[in-house]
Design a protein around this motif. Sequence first.
Motif, PDB file in Angstrom:
ATOM      1  N   PHE A 173       7.304  66.254  30.748  1.00 29.16           N
ATOM      2  CA  PHE A 173       7.555  65.723  29.426  1.00 29.16           C
ATOM      3  C   PHE A 173       8.526  66.619  28.662  1.00 29.16           C
ATOM      4  N   ALA A 176      11.843  66.012  29.969  1.00 27.00           N
ATOM      5  CA  ALA A 176      12.358  64.740  29.466  1.00 27.00           C
ATOM      6  C   ALA A 176      12.907  64.906  28.063  1.00 27.00           C
ATOM      7  N   TYR A 179      16.160  66.647  28.285  1.00 26.90           N
ATOM      8  CA  TYR A 179      17.177  65.715  28.782  1.00 26.90           C
ATOM      9  C   TYR A 179      17.575  64.753  27.687  1.00 26.90           C
ATOM     10  N   PHE A 180      16.591  64.278  26.976  1.00 27.61           N
ATOM     11  CA  PHE A 180      16.842  63.334  25.891  1.00 27.61           C
ATOM     12  C   PHE A 180      17.764  63.969  24.850  1.00 27.61           C
TER      13      PHE A 180
ATOM     14  N   SER B   3      16.192  53.801  22.576  1.00 28.50           N
ATOM     15  CA  SER B   3      15.745  55.020  23.267  1.00 28.50           C
ATOM     16  C   SER B   3      14.783  55.835  22.412  1.00 28.50           C
ATOM     17  N   ALA B   6      11.454  54.307  22.338  1.00 32.18           N
ATOM     18  CA  ALA B   6      10.876  54.456  23.671  1.00 32.18           C
ATOM     19  C   ALA B   6      10.303  55.862  23.837  1.00 32.18           C
ATOM     20  N   LEU B   7      11.022  56.823  23.305  1.00 32.11           N
ATOM     21  CA  LEU B   7      10.529  58.197  23.387  1.00 32.11           C
ATOM     22  C   LEU B   7       9.222  58.329  22.617  1.00 32.11           C
ATOM     23  N   ALA B  44       9.892  58.748  29.229  1.00 28.76           N
ATOM     24  CA  ALA B  44      10.753  59.587  28.403  1.00 28.76           C
ATOM     25  C   ALA B  44      12.084  59.848  29.105  1.00 28.76           C
ATOM     26  N   PHE B  45      12.024  60.058  30.404  1.00 22.91           N
ATOM     27  CA  PHE B  45      13.274  60.253  31.146  1.00 22.91           C
ATOM     28  C   PHE B  45      14.150  59.017  31.090  1.00 22.91           C
ATOM     29  N   ILE B  46      13.491  57.873  31.292  1.00 24.43           N
ATOM     30  CA  ILE B  46      14.246  56.621  31.244  1.00 24.43           C
ATOM     31  C   ILE B  46      14.908  56.472  29.880  1.00 24.43           C
ATOM     32  N   ALA B  47      14.122  56.829  28.840  1.00 23.85           N
ATOM     33  CA  ALA B  47      14.666  56.729  27.488  1.00 23.85           C
ATOM     34  C   ALA B  47      15.870  57.647  27.334  1.00 23.85           C
ATOM     35  N   GLY B  48      15.739  58.846  27.900  1.00 25.05           N
ATOM     36  CA  GLY B  48      16.862  59.786  27.846  1.00 25.05           C
ATOM     37  C   GLY B  48      18.068  59.209  28.547  1.00 25.05           C
ATOM     38  N   GLY B  49      17.819  58.638  29.737  1.00 27.19           N
ATOM     39  CA  GLY B  49      18.914  58.032  30.485  1.00 27.19           C
ATOM     40  C   GLY B  49      19.582  56.942  29.678  1.00 27.19           C
ATOM     41  N   ALA B  50      18.744  56.156  28.989  1.00 30.35           N
ATOM     42  CA  ALA B  50      19.287  55.070  28.185  1.00 30.35           C
ATOM     43  C   ALA B  50      20.117  55.615  27.035  1.00 30.35           C
TER      44      ALA B  50
ATOM     45  N   PHE C   5      10.637  44.546  22.795  1.00 31.86           N
ATOM     46  CA  PHE C   5      10.291  45.936  23.082  1.00 31.86           C
ATOM     47  C   PHE C   5       8.981  46.303  22.395  1.00 31.86           C
ATOM     48  N   ILE C  42       9.555  47.394  29.652  1.00 28.19           N
ATOM     49  CA  ILE C  42      10.278  48.289  28.745  1.00 28.19           C
ATOM     50  C   ILE C  42      11.435  48.961  29.477  1.00 28.19           C
ATOM     51  N   LEU C  46      15.275  48.883  28.553  1.00 31.18           N
ATOM     52  CA  LEU C  46      16.101  50.071  28.369  1.00 31.18           C
ATOM     53  C   LEU C  46      17.270  50.097  29.331  1.00 31.18           C
ATOM     54  N   ARG C 123      23.447  48.037  38.193  1.00 34.84           N
ATOM     55  CA  ARG C 123      22.854  49.343  37.932  1.00 34.84           C
ATOM     56  C   ARG C 123      22.416  50.029  39.227  1.00 34.84           C
TER      57      ARG C 123
END
Lengths: 495, 99, 165, 629, 517
Positions: A173, A176, A179-180, B3, B6-7, B44-50, C5, C42, C46, C123
């Motif tokens: 986390f 993440a 990264y975010f 994002s 999402a986070l 959270a990673f996915i959100a970061g990627g987004a 969402f 979700i 995203l 993607r």
Amino acid sequence: MSLQDLIVLTPILNLGIFCLVTMLAIAFRRNHARIAAFAFVACLLTLATLPWVASATPRAVTALLIVDRYALLYMGIVLCTTMMVIGLSYHYLHIQFRERDGIEEYYLLLLLATFGGLVLTVSVHFVSFFLGLELLGLSLCSLIGYVRTRRHPMEAAVKYLLLSISASAILLFGMALLYFESGSMTFRGVGMVVKQVQAVPGLWLGGVVLVFIGIALKLGLAPFHMWIPDVYQGAPAPITAYIATVSKGALVALLLRFVTDIGALELPSLVHLFSLLAVVSMVVGNVLALFQQNVKRLLAYSSIAHLGYLLVALLAGGPTAAEAVTFYVIVYCAMTLGSFGVVTAYSREAGDAEQFEDYRGLFWTRPWLAAMLALSLLSLAGIPVTAGFIGKFYAIAAGVDAGLWWLVLALIGNSVVSLYYYLRLVVTLFGDKPASATTPQGLAIESPQTSGWMAICSLGLVASIILIIGIYPEPLMELIRTSVSNLLMVAQQKP
Amino acid sequence: MLSTPALLLATMLFGLGLIGLLSRRNILYMLLSLEIMLNAAALAFIAGGARWGQVDGEIMFLFILTLAAAEVSVALGIVLQLSYRFRTLDADAFSEMRG
Amino acid sequence: METLFYIAAAVTLLATLRVITHVHAVHALLYLVVALIALSLIFYLLGAEFAAALEIIIYGGAIMVLFIFVVMLLGPLAVEQERTWLTPGAWVGPSILALVLLGEVGYLIVAGDLPAISIQEPRQKAVSIALFGPYIIGVELASMLLLPGLIGAYHLGRRLSSEAR
Amino acid sequence: MMNLLWLIPILPLAGFLILALHGEHLSRRLVAWVGCGSVGMSACITALVGVEFFHGLPDRASYQQTMWNWIDTSEMTVGLSWHLDALSFLMVAVITGIGFLIHLYSTEYLSDDDGYARFFAYMNLFVSAMLTLVLADNLLLLYLGWEGVGLCSYLLIGFWYHKPEYGTAAQKAFIVTRIGDTAFAVGLFIIFTQLKTLSIQQVQTLAVEAWPVGSNIAMIVAVLLLIGAVGKSAQLPLQVWLPDAMAGPTPVSALIHAATMVTAGVYLIARMHDLFALAPLVQGIVAVVGLLTLLLAASSALVQHDIKRVLAYSTMSQIGYMFLALGVGAWSAALFHFLTHSCFKALLFLAAGSVIHSLHHEQDIFRMGGLRRQLPWTFWTFLIGAAAMSGVPLITAGFYSKDWILWSVWSSPLSQQWMWVGALLGAFLTGLYSFRLIFRVFFGEVRTAAHGEPGLAMRVPLVVLAGLSLSVGFLEIPHTLGGLSLFGPYLSQVLPTMEVRPGMDDSSEAFEQIAVTCSALLGIGLAAFFFLPRVSVVDRLVGTAVGRFFVPFWQGGWGFDRLYERAFIQPWFALTRDAGEFLDRGYGVLVTGAEFCHVRLSRTQTGHIRWYAATIAVGTLMLLGLFAL
Amino acid sequence: MPMTLWLLILIPMLAAPLSWMGQQWSRHAARWIALGALSLDFLLALVLWSQGPPGSASGHGSWLVESQTSWIPRWGISLHLGLDGLSLVLILLTAFLGIIAIIASWTDIQNRVGFFHCNVLLALGGVIGVFLAIDLILFFFFWEFMLVPIYLLIAVWGHANRRYASFKFFLFTQAGSLLLLVAMITMAFLHQQATGRPSFDYADLMGLTLTREMAWWLALAFFIAFVVKLPAPPFHTWLPDTYTEAPTGVSIILAGLLAKTGAYGLLRYTVPMFPEIMSEFAPFAMGLGAAGILYGAVLACSQTDLKRLIAYSSLSHMGFILLGAFAMTELALQGVVMQLVAHGLSTGGLFLLAGALYERFQTRDMRQMGGLWKVIPRVASMALFFACASLGLPGLANFIGEFLVLFGSYSVQPIITILASIGMVMAAIYSLGMMQRTFFGQLRETRSIPDLSNVAFGTLLLMAVLQVWLGLYPRPVLATTKPVVDALIQSASLPAQASHSVPVMPSTLFTSQANTP
């Protein structure tokens, strides 16, 4: 992936291949001695590749890994320690698994864990960091519960499993969040964000704190130390030694790199965080160990305190700190191996020798074993002629160099307190043999008179390392100095 | 941009997982809670990627997935062994080592 | 878009809440599956459709099945609860949440205005390239990671050969 | 011959070493030979040295001999060196001469004691130390002898160690004198710091040059030396040890607590007379201390029951006279009294020892009586001694010395009239208590039977000392009685002669002498009146209210013992009652604290996974809160 | 020649395992080996003593014999040994008391003889190392090294409460020495800042120019570390327990030698390295010394345990050392050296006797003794002698030590010196009290008890003779240490001028680089 990349990755590849081969060998034919030897040779060969690789370093392999002398040094530590653990394990397993039922996977898991450790030493990216850590953690989890017929190992395995996954979750986390915030998963990329802006983003800071907490959990720094004593106590003695040395050593290597790369020590709040962790670890570890009656738990608590000392050195920052940390890790591995090695060598089928009573008067029955334990304990206490002294010297030197007076004072204060419980154990070794030889559980003690030649050899090796480092540390210091300068040089070269 | 919410969601899920971990006594449930926490991290990673328009988040998700699979298999192995031997999955029952 | 969402998020949260509060293992698992599906929605929203698919396939499919398998295996621990599993009320909650999700997915299909589609190239391709390009080592490591999982599960889950007899 | 000087202190030391290391294996006869012989040889050498000293040396100035440098640093050089001059020769002569006699006496007195060799070893050591004290060229060596005699005094008082009270008495003697010694030592520190030397001669010359008369530093040093002297000589206020010191064998009392050691204080003050002359006030204190002590001791001597205690108090009293003389500047008179006192007091102790010996260690005078016929030798010698002490005119030595002192007090510019009156009262009391003893012990009815006269070895010293007690006084006859002055001029090399206050002529001297004689005779007469009759007048006197107050008061030496008990000894015991220490307890708190923390922290290690997870959660939240927000 | 220094250290250290093994050969082999090794050491030291004309050696910077080998160049640590008068005297004392300790253990120690002597030899080797090392880390190395064997000696062969005592001993000393370590490292870094390379060499660090504040803290650490070992209140509470619980031979080593290492440290390091601070600090330190004298004496008077009494008396004697060391006058320093030797002999003798008594009566409680003179006159007379020595009777070595200290201190701190002198009265009280309670009074024992053996008696006699010899002819010791004392005083007076001048680069002040190989 060029050839050059493959060359610098040789150690890791080598060990990985050996893992697979070992698995095949086990599938082909089960033979304890052969597999043990095989695993040992795997480590030995991997170790042999290190000097060869050194000439090609430093080199970044994709964004995930960087192979430099620093990493190679830690690889060496990890591999040597693993070899010692293998040496210690053989006789131990021989006794524990009378039925010869599935001993061999132990070595495979050990190799896998070591593989994870190697990955950690070269990681500069969250992905490799995380995967290496999990490789190590998952293998360890199986190893802790390896003697599945006994209650304590299983209990320890459950605890380790749940808490280690919690740690991973927290770590992930945190990653993440980083990264975010930064859009990068390399350490340096993460650090760049802070260098560019004036105010440190809260999310970034939160992420770093979470990552540190995750690492602290794995390292067993207070207040995240709770699992340490239980797991140390429950795990089979050689595995305890392994957790205490390899997993921590590799993680420290990573932590040092991480801290250096993201420039954590330039942020006061993170310095305070580390200081707090260091002080609390030292105090809590030592206080908990003070009157502890279980040797393995005692050593576990002491390891918490030692990680605290190590953090002091780490906090100093700069070349001296890196040197001190590395030196301390080596020393710490040697003395921890020594102490847990004796526990291993002195263990019997009924269970590990972990009560103080088991060790009463050991010096008069098995002087060399007792001397080994005494040496390790004195080394842990930091008495000269042992490696521990030089380690402590380095830690203090780093602290003094950076002017961390309060931390240094805390360190020496805690050293004094810690002396008490080490001496308590030492004095037990020299005590008089109790009249009635039963454990608190009422089991008759059949104290083993032999410990297997491999264990004895390993212990002898560890003892000589402790003494040699204690008496003539200069070559090791030089080695560390050149290796560590590599880490810092790389850090400065490629922003 | 979704994002940030999402986070937020990830954080809430992480919190829920944590609460589950703390409140349940059955090891199985604790494992489930941990899965939730891992999932939250993955989210959270996915959100970061987004946020950054990168695929790295997704890749990290893949690795987390791998971990979850490996971990669950070991965990369930342990759970089985525990249930064979001790006939209980009460986490508090495993507290012989302490002090 | 955003509404979708938030609805999915709500479903996830609710389902997760039930996972951690429910007393029955199978029910909890059911809720978890629902939560995972919502989560995959979700992910999709995203823009991570590859992840969304994997979430359902691997998480909702493989891992959860593993869980259920173990719950079944647990024998005595599950036997007493077997009766309660059959009560129809237990299915209501998950069903409702699942229906909400179904509605969302249906809307997405009907509406057709998908954020993922706005990306030019598929993607999955980018993911695959990254996976086998810069992250190749990660993939290898992940594959190694499965090995301790395998061996650990094998060794720890197994009874002693003498006990088996 | 002079270069044999070093042998004088060394011979007794050799005797000590032989007896201490090998004494147990020697026969008694041999022990006696070694013990007496070493002192005897010392005496002989003294005589030889004396011959040359009187004839060989020009002006009999002084002679110095260094054995080696004792302490040899660039700041301080102190030699083991001997200094012989008139004063020290006098002391040496008395010590070796009387010492030899007492040794001889002891050979018989202690003939059936277990610790025969030990006794002679200690005695020899004592003689050696005492000789060192008086022959020392510097203050540090003097201090060595000073402490050495203290040690021997301790050892000999506690000679019969199996009686705990004797041991206590010995300890008391040592510790009380040690208090004085410490002051003395501090005095040495000051002297050295100021003058950078410890040589007695140099200290005196330098002090006279450096310090003006009456200066603070001179006063302080003088007071410190005085405290040392007071301790050793059992003067007020450190006098309490001497009566108890009678626990030792009687020859010890004779040698140490009468003839030699207790006069060391007198010697010290005389030695350092220039220094005391620089501090007139302190000299006045010396006189007052002497006067007070002499009255205190005399009154206490009146009411004691123990024969040796009477003599002990009389010793204090007589030394009080010497201090008085020193205080008024009559240096030679003080030393003359020292000389006569050594003879008659040694005689008295030895005679008393003879009584005690023949009565099987009975010391209570109320159990004695009528011994006149049973022990004629003892009686006559005792009588001579007592007469000398009381100052029976013309025939006894004590008369001449005491008269000189009283005359000096009368005529000295430094003294006051009331001092003389006090001293006169003392003379009266001296006669009274001396003859109380005679009448109690030798007259009246026989209470305890004696088992015969002592042997030759004891009789010879008695007779010799009796002869000396009668004769030495003729060394200095006041010119009202003929005017033979040998002693004063002899010492005038070393000590200044006292100047007489103007207006003092022969007539006043004659008047003064008559007063002294009268008071002494009055005392003797009163003693006869009080103690000779069968029904004692005294008993009635004691019964009166005044008597009931004064008798116990005097018996207890004016209550000093009780005062010190209250003021010092009890607080000291209160302080040292507890063997533990408070600092250690401070560390104990740390240990308890650590234990407490350990127990508390250990409870957090519950072994419950969920609790561990909870701590992780809480820890995470806290750290996040602390450092990330 | 330089090798002899290493020989001094290595002889006991190498003999240690040999004597352990010797246990298997015969009952007394271990003892003889230990005795032989120490005698050899003693002879070697004597040879060094006779060779080096004491007058020519001038203390700091130039040594009678010196030996330097590189060890850890990364930190500027070298194996640097140096011998001067002070170390020579103390080494002689070490070897001598070591021999005494082994003789004292001859009958006392009956089990695990080999290991006992092994530890004794190791400890003594460490002590000698401490006296020789002039590289700070090497010094620290030996300083700590000797702890472990001593600790074992107490913990294994001690009396009933041995564990507690051994812990206390170790913990206190360690606390002090870690402070010392920090201070040493700090100095090395300061040297690095000044010259670009770290150094732990004595000469290098002596010349270091420090800021006032830094010097203050460093001096404090150096002071505390050594004072703990000395010890002085309030760091002394390990002493009574340790001295009491240790077996006789070890008590002798503890009181006679280990305490000396503290004093040595003060003289060698604390005082000359921080002369300015120390001169400011002197009143406090001297006050502490006086407090130690009085406090120790009062507590010695309160004891009923014979060894405890001796222990506290030892504390009292150590106060003189502190007093003298900070008076910084020649006399006081000479007195300190003398006191070091004298105290070793007197306390050694007393502990030997206390051990003899314990061996005979199985108790150290003086309340259960009394009147023993009759039964064991040899013990009693020797006890009397050493009690006299302990109370500072003139003519014995202790007197020289104490009086020189007092003479030297008076000119500096009169009031404190006078207070310290009161300790002389108290010394009389406890010493004589000990005699009174133990040997005088009514006899309680009725069984016959053997007196001292000829060997033990001879040993004690030898110590007594030394006491008298040094008491009457202290010149050998004083002359040997004079150059050191002079240098110390010089270094103390040096900064008074130097502080006004421009700070000199350390390397130019002392030329130790010249003898780097």
